[in-house]
Structure formats: structure tokens, C-alpha cells
Scaffold this motif. Sequence first.
Motif, PDB file in Angstrom:
ATOM      1  N   ASP A 101       1.811   5.991  -7.301  1.00  0.00           N
ATOM      2  CA  ASP A 101       0.724   6.813  -7.866  1.00  0.00           C
ATOM      3  C   ASP A 101       1.139   8.275  -7.928  1.00  0.00           C
ATOM      4  N   ASP A 134       3.495   8.861 -10.791  1.00  0.00           N
ATOM      5  CA  ASP A 134       2.784   8.872 -12.074  1.00  0.00           C
ATOM      6  C   ASP A 134       2.023  10.179 -12.289  1.00  0.00           C
ATOM      7  N   LEU A 135       1.358  10.677 -11.233  1.00  0.00           N
ATOM      8  CA  LEU A 135       0.598  11.912 -11.352  1.00  0.00           C
ATOM      9  C   LEU A 135       1.503  13.099 -11.675  1.00  0.00           C
ATOM     10  N   MET A 137       2.450   1.643  -3.363  1.00  0.00           N
ATOM     11  CA  MET A 137       1.472   2.054  -4.367  1.00  0.00           C
ATOM     12  C   MET A 137       1.208   3.551  -4.283  1.00  0.00           C
ATOM     13  N   LEU A 138       1.170   4.091  -3.054  1.00  0.00           N
ATOM     14  CA  LEU A 138       0.939   5.527  -2.868  1.00  0.00           C
ATOM     15  C   LEU A 138       2.062   6.339  -3.503  1.00  0.00           C
ATOM     16  N   LYS A 167       0.805  -1.215   0.000  1.00  0.00           N
ATOM     17  CA  LYS A 167       0.000   0.000   0.000  1.00  0.00           C
ATOM     18  C   LYS A 167       0.847   1.278   0.000  1.00  0.00           C
TER      19      LYS A 167
END
Length: 462
Positions: free
Chosen positions: A34, A37-38, A30-31, A27
Motif C-alpha cells: 500500500d 502504491d501511495l 500488504m502494508l 498483513k
Amino acid sequence: MPSRNLNIILLTFCFSLLCFLTHRRAKPAMLVGDALDLINNHYVDPIDEETLLIAAMNGMTSILDQNCEYIPLDAYASFQDSMSQEFAGIGIYVEQPDLTKPVRVVTPLVGSPALRAGMMPGDEIVKIDGEDVAKLNLKEVSARLKGPINTVVYVVVRRDDQELSLSIDRSTIELESVIGDYRDAKNEWVYRLEDDPSIAYVRLTSFGEKTEGELRTVLTQLNNDFRGLVLDLRGNSGGLLYAAVDICDMFLERGRIVSTRIRGGKVYDEFDAQAGTLVSNDKPVAVLIDGNSASASEIVAACLQDHQRAVVVGTRSYGKGTVQNILPLQYGRSALRLTVARYYRPSGKNIHRVKEAKPEDEWGVRPNDEMEVSLDETTLEKLSKRWREASYPSLAASSALQLHVDEQALENESTEKEGGEGEELSVGGLSLDPVLRRAVEAIDADRAIDDEQNDNVVPAAA
């Protein structure tokens, strides 16, 4: 319930638990992924993904102690080279004090391919393999000079107003970590003071994989044929814990060298000296330290001081009492340098200097009583110059006259302060280095006490 159904339930439970635990670990990753990617997709300006990753890793390690860091791909190979004490290249030290000017050679290493090809201190590197590198930074130039062993690199250097083309064979360059006071006519280190050959002198520049073997060879060759030994750890920022332990063991017959404690203060490892020494117990030892002596250097200084095996001379050490492990990432292409333990000297004290530490707090290794000696900037510059020229004789040729003038001025100043009386100092480390002079005085005082004690021994009647 049939046993088959029970087995299915148990397998389902185990699989679900595994998924849950995996999700908990994934988790946070993944944060971060993410967010990367943003930013990469929507930030107003283009930005390199590797730059973002490095920034994220640096952010995580920034809240840890100052010795933790992320070692990215381009730096990890150099870090490994420093620990293994060898790399593939041409064998030069380079610098770039002015970023608008080409990288220049500080000195070629003794016996290096660069020295054999004719490269000299002060040469400016302007081309490598036909590419103009005059405007590249230090890291980029160094990367182009390195390469596979037994390959050739073509370098154009600017010397005064001329440009010279050099063909240099790359080879394995071994870095020395154990050096002496000066080099002889054969370019070999002499591990005795130039001013006083009865005093053995060894300077450790790091604690790498080969340091213990290098020092063992030197001490074996000296074979205790000296009246005292100076172990110079000034400027030594440390290295491998095990190298420091092995070196302490060369001076001690028994006793605790160092212990390490992990999370919760739990003792993780204890290192004790083994019987037998390379330096006889009746040989006085002085260890030199300064504010840049850290980590493994402090282990050695603290251990020998606590066991009263050596007198510590100089200034207070850096105060790094933590142990770091190098944990590989990205399948060994990068790494995380992470503090995993604290080490404790034989007295049971940890010498680490925390961020909020004050000068009056207990941290670092302090010199023995009456052994604190500091260097002013002028003396430090002259001493650094002598060290460089002793290490690399090619440097001395261009400045031998100035070095003689500087030392003569120092001798004249000393004579004036003494009213024109006293013995003239010889040219060498003792004439420049008050810390070294104090160490030799301490060695002589130690021997004088031993001699007095021996004189007071009354032989029994036979």
C-alpha cells in the motif's frame, strides 16, 4: 449430530484457521505494498517502482547485521557468477576512477578473447556495437560487453590518440581462485617462490565452487616436494563455508574444523577432519592474513592455528564470524542475503566483530606471537603492482623497466641499512614483502626445531 455435519464443521474450522494465518503473514506485505502504491501515485515527482522496492528492502536489512543485504535483479547474476567462478563475456577487468571519462581496461585476462583480439591495459572503451558508451558508467558498459556465448561484440577503444576497432568473440570466462607466485613462459602459474623454489606458495583469492578442486590439483602436483608451504589469504573476503572446510581437511588428520550455531545458540552443524592429508604433517605451513581476510579465510586460519598445524603471520583479520544463506526472491531473479548462523573455531570461540566492538575486545584471528607484521602504503602499492603483473603478463611489458628500478632502489636501501654488508635480495616477492619474509623465517625456524629434536634421538641398541 450426523457425522457429515461434524466433517463440515471441521473443514470450516481448518479453512478459517488457514485464512487467519495467511492474513497474519500477508498483513505486513500488504502494508508495504500500500505504501509503495501511495508513493508511486501521489509523490510530487515521478519515481521508479523498482527503486522504491529496493529502498524498502534495504531499509529492512539495515537493522540486521552488516552482512545482510537485498541483492536486486541487476546484481544477482553477477553475484552468482562470482560464486560459480565463471561468466559469459570477453574476459577483461575494467575500472572508471573518473566518472567524466570512459571506462578503461585494467587488464585482459590471460587466454581471454579480449587479449586474443588485441585489447591492452589502459585502453578506453568508447563504442560497443556502434553505440557511443564514452559517457556511460561502469555498470552499463559491463552489461553491454556481456552476452550469450559464441556471439560477437564490436568494440572501439581509444589507445593514446588513436581509435582501434576490435571484433571480440564472447565465451565462457573462468575465474581463477588459486594462484601462484608468478607465471612461467607458458603463462602457467608456478606455485613456488621465485626467490626460493624450495618453498611452495599458494594464494587464494576467494572461496568459490571450484576452489577446493583447484587447490587439490595444485597440492597433488606439488606432492609434498617442498620444505614448507605458504598459504596466502590476504585480501580474501571469503565465500563458501564448505570450500573452507574441505581446504582445512587437506591439512588435518583429525579434529574439529568448525561448528555453526543457529538462533538460541543451538548447534546446527559440526565439521570434522577426515583421515588423510594432502600436505604431510612434517611440512611446516604459514598462513598469511590481513585486515581484509574475512569469513571463510578466517575459518581456515583459525582452524589451522588452533590445531597448531600452521603459524599465522600478518595482521589481525576482519572479524566476520557469521554464516549467510542466499534465499531466492521473485522466482530466483533476486535474492536476500541473510545471516542464519554463527560459526565457532575449534577452540570454541566466535571471531565475529560486532558493530560496537573495540580493538581490545576478542574478535578476528590474530597472528601468532611475534608474527604480527604490517605493510606501509608504499610497500603495499609495490606488492599490489607485482601481484597484478604476475597475474597478467601483458601488464608487465609496459612497466618492466620501472618495476626493476623500484626493486633496485629497495635493494640499495636495504644494503645501506645493513652497512653495505649482507646478501643481496633477489627480484621477487621476498624482496618486496616483509610478511612473506617473516613467514619463510617461521618455516625455517620450525624445521630447525624438528631437526634438533631428531638429532637428540638416540637409537636403541640392536
